[in-house]
Design a protein around this motif. Structure first.
Motif, short mmCIF file in Angstrom:
data_model
loop_
_atom_site.label_atom_id
_atom_site.label_comp_id
_atom_site.label_asym_id
_atom_site.label_seq_id
_atom_site.Cartn_x
_atom_site.Cartn_y
_atom_site.Cartn_z
N LEU A 80 -12.79 -9.54 -57.00
CA LEU A 80 -13.70 -10.61 -57.38
C LEU A 80 -15.09 -10.32 -56.83
O LEU A 80 -15.25 -9.49 -55.92
CB LEU A 80 -13.18 -11.94 -56.84
N PRO A 81 -16.16 -10.97 -57.36
CA PRO A 81 -17.52 -10.66 -56.89
C PRO A 81 -17.70 -10.83 -55.39
O PRO A 81 -18.34 -10.01 -54.73
CB PRO A 81 -18.39 -11.64 -57.68
N ASP A 82 -17.14 -11.90 -54.81
CA ASP A 82 -17.30 -12.08 -53.36
C ASP A 82 -16.46 -11.10 -52.57
O ASP A 82 -16.78 -10.76 -51.43
CB ASP A 82 -16.92 -13.51 -52.98
N GLU A 83 -15.36 -10.59 -53.16
CA GLU A 83 -14.54 -9.59 -52.47
C GLU A 83 -15.17 -8.21 -52.54
O GLU A 83 -14.98 -7.39 -51.63
CB GLU A 83 -13.15 -9.55 -53.09
N ASN A 90 2.46 -8.66 -58.90
CA ASN A 90 1.00 -8.71 -58.97
C ASN A 90 0.42 -8.61 -57.57
O ASN A 90 0.87 -9.28 -56.64
CB ASN A 90 0.54 -10.00 -59.65
N ILE A 91 -0.61 -7.76 -57.44
CA ILE A 91 -1.19 -7.43 -56.14
C ILE A 91 -2.67 -7.78 -56.15
O ILE A 91 -3.38 -7.51 -57.13
CB ILE A 91 -0.99 -5.93 -55.81
N ALA A 92 -3.14 -8.37 -55.03
CA ALA A 92 -4.58 -8.63 -54.82
C ALA A 92 -5.13 -7.50 -53.94
O ALA A 92 -4.60 -7.23 -52.87
CB ALA A 92 -4.79 -9.98 -54.14
N PRO A 93 -6.20 -6.81 -54.37
CA PRO A 93 -6.67 -5.62 -53.64
C PRO A 93 -7.63 -5.90 -52.49
O PRO A 93 -8.15 -4.96 -51.90
CB PRO A 93 -7.36 -4.81 -54.74
N ASP A 94 -7.91 -7.18 -52.18
CA ASP A 94 -8.88 -7.46 -51.12
C ASP A 94 -8.24 -7.25 -49.75
O ASP A 94 -7.02 -7.29 -49.58
CB ASP A 94 -9.42 -8.89 -51.26
N ASN A 95 -9.08 -7.03 -48.74
CA ASN A 95 -8.60 -6.73 -47.39
C ASN A 95 -7.88 -7.93 -46.77
O ASN A 95 -6.95 -7.75 -45.98
CB ASN A 95 -9.78 -6.32 -46.50
N ALA A 96 -8.31 -9.14 -47.12
CA ALA A 96 -7.70 -10.32 -46.52
C ALA A 96 -6.25 -10.51 -46.97
O ALA A 96 -5.48 -11.17 -46.28
CB ALA A 96 -8.51 -11.57 -46.85
N SER A 97 -5.88 -9.93 -48.11
CA SER A 97 -4.53 -10.11 -48.66
C SER A 97 -3.63 -8.91 -48.40
O SER A 97 -2.60 -8.76 -49.07
CB SER A 97 -4.61 -10.37 -50.18
N THR A 98 -3.99 -8.04 -47.46
CA THR A 98 -3.22 -6.82 -47.23
C THR A 98 -1.79 -7.13 -46.80
O THR A 98 -0.82 -6.52 -47.27
CB THR A 98 -3.91 -5.95 -46.17
#
Length: 763
Positions: A411-414, A718-726
Motif C-alpha cells: 500500500l502507499p503508506d507501506e 494470502n500474504i501481506a508483504p509489509d514489515n509489520a505483518s511479518t
C-alpha cells in the motif's frame, strides 16, 4: 522397444515402465523399483498421454489391496516420467542460459565492431578527401590515367564479385537442400528410434559448443585485425601529416626561389644591355682615345666592377638552379610516398571490407542462435505444461489439498518504509513460480507451494490456474476453494474482486461466467443443467442465511455490525453418502450470470463487516458460496452432480494490532477460535490420527466433506508483504505448508441420479 546401453545402464521399453508387459491381476506382483533400476528412460507425448489415460484392469472390484498395489505402481511410473521431464527441463534450461550468454556476447561484439567500422570509415574518408584536395594540382594527369585504370579494375572486380556471389548463393542453396534432406532423414530416424534421438541431442550439444568456440575464436581474430588496422591507420595519418608539412614547405621555398631567379634574370639582362651600351661607347670613343684617356680608365674601372658583379650573378644563378633541382627531386620523393600511402589506404579498405563480410557472418550466426534459443524456450514451455499436468494428476491420485500463495501489493503508506523487502522469490528453475522466501529478523524461511503469485499477478492470471478445477464441478466432482490469511491480506479481493471494475473481477464471478459459458457450449451435445445457489456466513459461531427474505434472520445484524442478536437457528447435517446440508437454508434456482450477480450483491450488502485498525472494511465472518450443479444428457441418459464451494474466510488478527473492543473484540475472539479449530483439524489430518476434531467449530464441521472426503480442494493463502505483518505472514505460510501435505482421499465423480431433496445445500 528396447534401447541400447547408455553409461553402463540399459534403457527398457516404455511398455516395461507403463506396466503393459504384465497383467495387473491379483496374482501378479507390480514392480517395486520403477525408475530406479530401469536406467535412463525417455518419453514422448504419446507415451505420457497413454500413461495418463491408462486404466487399471482389475478382476475383483472389492480387492482393495490389489487396487492399492496397482495405484502405487502407477504412481511410481508417474514419478519416473516426472523425473525424466525434470532432467529434460534442466538440460533445456542450461542450454537456454548458454545460448543467451553467447547471444548477448556476440551481439555486444557486433555493436562494437559496427561502431569501430563507422569511425574508421569516417576518418579514412576525411583523410582521403583532404589528400585529394591538396594534391590535385600535382596529379591532374596522373588522376586521368588512374581513373581509367580504376574504372577498368572496378568493372573487373564487380564481375568477379558477382560471379563469386552467384557461386556462393548456389553453394548455399545446395547446402540448404542437403541440410533439408538431412533434417528429413533425422526426423524419420527420430520417429523410428528413441535411441537415435538421444544421440542427436548429444551431437546437438557438442555442435553448440563448437559454434561457441568458433564464435570466440573468430571474435578474437576480428579484434586483433581491428587493432592492426588501427595501428596502420595511425602510422598512415602520421606519415600524411609529415608529408603535408614537407610539401607545403617545399612549395613555399620553390616559389621564393623562382621569384629570386626571375629577379636575377631581369637584372642580368639589364646588365647585359648596359654592357653592350658601354662597349658601343667604348668603340666610339676609341677614336677619341687621346683626348679621353682619363675617361677610358674610368670606364675600365667600371667595366671591371660590372664583370665582378656579373660573375657573382652567374654563380648565384647556378646555385639557384641546383636548389631547384633538389626541390624537384624532393617533389618526386613526396609523390612516391603519396602513391605508397594511397596503396596502404586501398589495402585498409580491402581489410575493412573483409571485416564487414566477417561481421555479416557473425550476424548470421547470431540469428541462428536466436532461432535455436526460441526453439529451446518453446521446448521448455511444453515441458512445463506436461510437468504441471503430471503434477496435478499425482496430487489428485494422492488426494492432497492443493495450495496457492498470493502476495498482495504494498500500500502507499507501506511503500514509504525504509526497511528492506520481507518477501522474495527464488530464481532457480525448480522453484520458479512455486517458491517464496520470507525474511524475519535476518533469518530466511523458504516455502514451496503448487503456485505462487507475485504482487503484479492479475485476477485473470490467477483464475486461469484454477479454471480446470472449476470445470471439474461441471464434470460431477465436489470442488472447494477457500481463501485463508490475516486481515487486510487480500482474501475478499481474490474471491470477489473490486466492485465497479470488470477487469478486476474475483474468482467467484469469473467461475460463474465460465460455468454458464460451458453450459451453453454443451447444449448441442445433449447436456442440460440445473443450478442452485446458496450463500451463508458464520458470524460468532452462528450461521446466517444471506439470501433469506425473513427480516428476523437476514436483518438481525446489519452490514455494519452493531450487535450480535441471533436470528433463525440453522443446523448442519451429514448423510451417509458424504453430502452435507443446512436446514432451512434459502436455495435459489439460477439460469444466468446476471441472476447470480444480483444474489452476490444482495449477500454482500447483508454480510457482516466492520472497521478495525488493520482494515477499513474488515470481513467479520466466514462467507460460504455454494453452487450445486445437476446435469443430464438426454441422448446417453448420463447424469452428473457437482458442487462448487467458494469460501472467503475471515481474517486472523492479533488483538494488540486490531485494537478491537466491545463487539469487535467478541468477533475477533470467535474468528481466531474457528481458525484455531481449522488448524487443529489440519494437524490431525497431517498426522493421520484416528479422531479428527471437525465438531470443534461450525466452520470445520461445515468443511468436513472438503477436508476429509472425496472433494477436490484448493486453498489460497494470502500474504501481506509489509514489515509489520511479518509474524502473521510466517504463521500463514507455515499453516499453508501443513495443509499442502494433507491427504484427504482421491476425488470421486458423482454420476448418480438426482436426489429427492432438491432444495438442500451440498458440500
Amino acid at each position: 522397444m528396447v534401447g541400447t546401453p547408455i553409461n553402463g545402464r540399459t534403457r527398457p521399453a516404455f511398455g516395461v515402465v507403463n506396466g503393459s508387459g504384465h497383467d495387473l491381476g491379483p496374482s501378479s506382483t507390480p514392480p517395486s523399483n520403477a525408475g530406479s533400476d530401469y536406467g535412463i528412460i525417455e518419453f514422448t507425448r504419446e507415451d505420457v498421454e497413454a500413461l495418463l489415460n491408462e486404466k487399471a484392469k482389475r478382476k475383483d472390484r472389492f480387492n482393495y489391496k490389489e487396487r492399492c498395489e496397482n495405484m502405487m505402481d502407477y504412481i511410481k511410473r508417474l514419478k519416473v516420467c516426472i523425473r525424466w521431464f525434470q532432467d529434460l527441463e534442466m538440460s533445456y534450461s542450461l542450454e537456454q542460459e548458454k545460448l543467451k550468454s553467447s547471444f548477448e556476447l556476440a551481439q555486444q561484439k557486433c555493436v562494437e565492431i559496427e561502431l569501430l567500422l563507422k569511425i574508421k570509415e569516417e576518418e579514412l574518408n576525411s583523410i582521403i578527401v583532404e589528400m585529394r584536395r591538396n594534391c590535385t594540382s600535382l596529379q591532374e594527369k596522373l588522376v586521368k590515367e588512374e581513373s581509367e585504370k580504376t574504372a577498368a579494375t572496378e568493372s573487373l572486380v564487380k564481375e568477379r564479385e558477382a560471379r563469386l556471389n552467384f557461386e556462393r548463393s548456389q553453394n548455399t542453396l545446395q547446402e540448404d537442400l542437403g541440410r533439408a534432406q538431412r533434417e528429413l532423414q533425422s526426423a524419420n530416424q527420430k520417429i523410428s528410434s528413441l535411441n537415435d534421438m538421444y544421440k542427436r541431442l548429444q551431437d546437438y550439444i557438442t555442435s553448440l559448443q563448437q559454434y561457441n568456440g568458433k564464435l570466440h575464436s573468430e571474435l578474437s581474430t576480428v579484434e586483433n585485425e581491428l587493432k592492426r588496422v588501427e595501428k596502420e591507420k595511425a602510422t598512415v595519418v602520421e606519415n600524411l601529416t609529415m608529408l603535408k608539412g614537407q610539401l607545403t614547405l617545399s612549395m613555399a621555398s620553390q616559389e621564393e626561389a623562382t621569384k629570386q631567379k626571375d629577379a636575377f634574370a631581369s637584372e642580368v639582362t639589364s646588365l647585359r644591355i648596359e654592357l653592350q651600351q658601354v662597349r658601343d661607347d667604348r668603340d666610339r670613343q676609341l677614336f677619341q682615345a687621346q683626348n679621353l684617356t682619363s675617361e677610358l680608365e674610368k670606364s675600365k674601372d667600371s667595366t671591371e666592377k660590372s664583370c665582378s658583379e656579373l660573375n657573382n650573378l652567374t654563380t648565384r644563378t647556378n646555385e639557384l638552379e641546383a636548389k631547384c633541382a633538389l626541390q624537384d627531386e624532393r617533389i618526386k620523393v613526396l609523390q612516391e610516398q603519396l602513391t605508397t600511402a594511397e596503396e596502404k589506404l586501398q589495402v585498409s579498405d580491402i581489410s575493412a571490407s573483409e571485416t564487414r563480410t566477417e561481421f555479416e557472418g557473425q550476424r548470421k550466426l547470431v540469428l541462428e542462435l536466436q532461432r535455436r534459443l526460441a526453439d529451446a524456450e518453446y521446448k521448455v514451455i511444453e515441458g512445463e505444461k506436461l510437468r504441471k499436468e503430471l503434477h496435478n494428476t499425482i496430487l489428485e491420485l494422492k488426494g492432497n489439498i492443493r495450495v496457492f500463495c498470493r502476495v498482495r501489493p504494498l500500500l502507499p503508506d507501506e511503500a514509504c518504509s525504509t526497511e528492506g523487502k520481507v518477501i522474495s522469490y527464488p530464481t532457480s528453475m525448480e522453484a520458479s513460480g512455486r517458491g517464496i522466501e520470507l525474511t524475519q529478523s535476518g533469518q530466511k524461511h523458504s516455502f514451496t507451494f503448487d503456485k505462487v503469485f507475485a504482487p503484479d499477478a492479475s485476477q485473470e492470471e490467477v483464475f486461469i490456474e484454477i479454471s480446470q478445477l472449476v470445470q471439474s464441478a461441471l464434470d460431477g466432482y465436489k470442488v472447494c476453494i477457500f481463501a485463508y490469511g490475516q486481515t487486510g491480506s487480500g482474501k475478499t479481493y481474490t474471491m470477489m474482486g473490486r466492485p465497479g471494475h470488470p477487469e478486476e473481477k474475483g474468482l467467484i464471478p469469473r467461475s460463474l461466467e465460465q460455468i454458464f459459458q460451458t453450459k451453453q457450449s454443451q447444449q448441442p451435445q445433449g447436456w442440460k443443467y440445473e443450478m442452485q445457489v446458496s450463500m451463508l456466513e458464520i458470524y460468532n459461531e452462528t450461521i446466517r442465511d444471506l439470501l433469506s427474505t425473513n427480516k428476523s434472520s437476514s436483518d438481525a445484524t446489519p452490514t455494519r455490525v452493531e450487535n450480535g442478536t441471533p436470528g433463525k437457528q440453522y443446523t448442519i447435517k451429514h448423510d451417509a453418502n458424504g453430502n452435507t446440508h443446512v436446514s432451512d437454508l434459502t436455495v435459489v434456482d439460477v439460469q444466468s450470470v446476471k441472476e447470480v450477480a444480483f444474489l452476490l450483491n444482495q449477500a454482500a450488502n447483508s454480510r457482516s463487516v466492520g472497521k478495525t485498525q488493520m482494515n477499513e472494511q474488515s470481513s467479520r465472518s466466514h462467507f460460504v458460496f455454494t453452487l450445486r450443479i445437476y446435469g443430464v444428457n438426454e441422448s446417453t441418459d448420463q447424469q452428473v452432480q457437482g458442487i462448487l464451494n467458494l469460501i472467503d474466510l475471515a481474517g486472523s488478527e492479533r488483538l494488540s494490532r486490531s485494537g478491537s473492543t466491545g463487539d469487535r473484540l467478541k468477533e475477533t475472539q470467535a474468528i481466531n477460535k474457528s481458525l484455531s479449530s481449522l488448524s487443529d483439524v489440519i494437524f490431525a489430518l497431517a498426522k493421520k490420527e484416528d479422531h479428527i476434531p471437525f465438531r470443534n467449530s461450525k466452520l470445520t464441521y461445515l468443511l468436513q466433506p472438503c477436508l476429509g472426503g472425496d472433494s477436490k480442494t484448493l486453498m489460497f493463502v494470502n500474504i501481506a508483504p509489509d514489515n509489520a505483518s511479518t509474524g502473521e505472514s510466517l504463521c500463514s505460510l507455515r499453516f499453508a505448508s501443513r495443509v499442502n501435505a494433507c491427504e484427504i482421499g482421491t476425488p470421486r465423480r458423482h454420476t448418480n441420479g438426482r436426489p429427492i431433496e432438491s432444495r438442500l445445500t451440498y458440500f
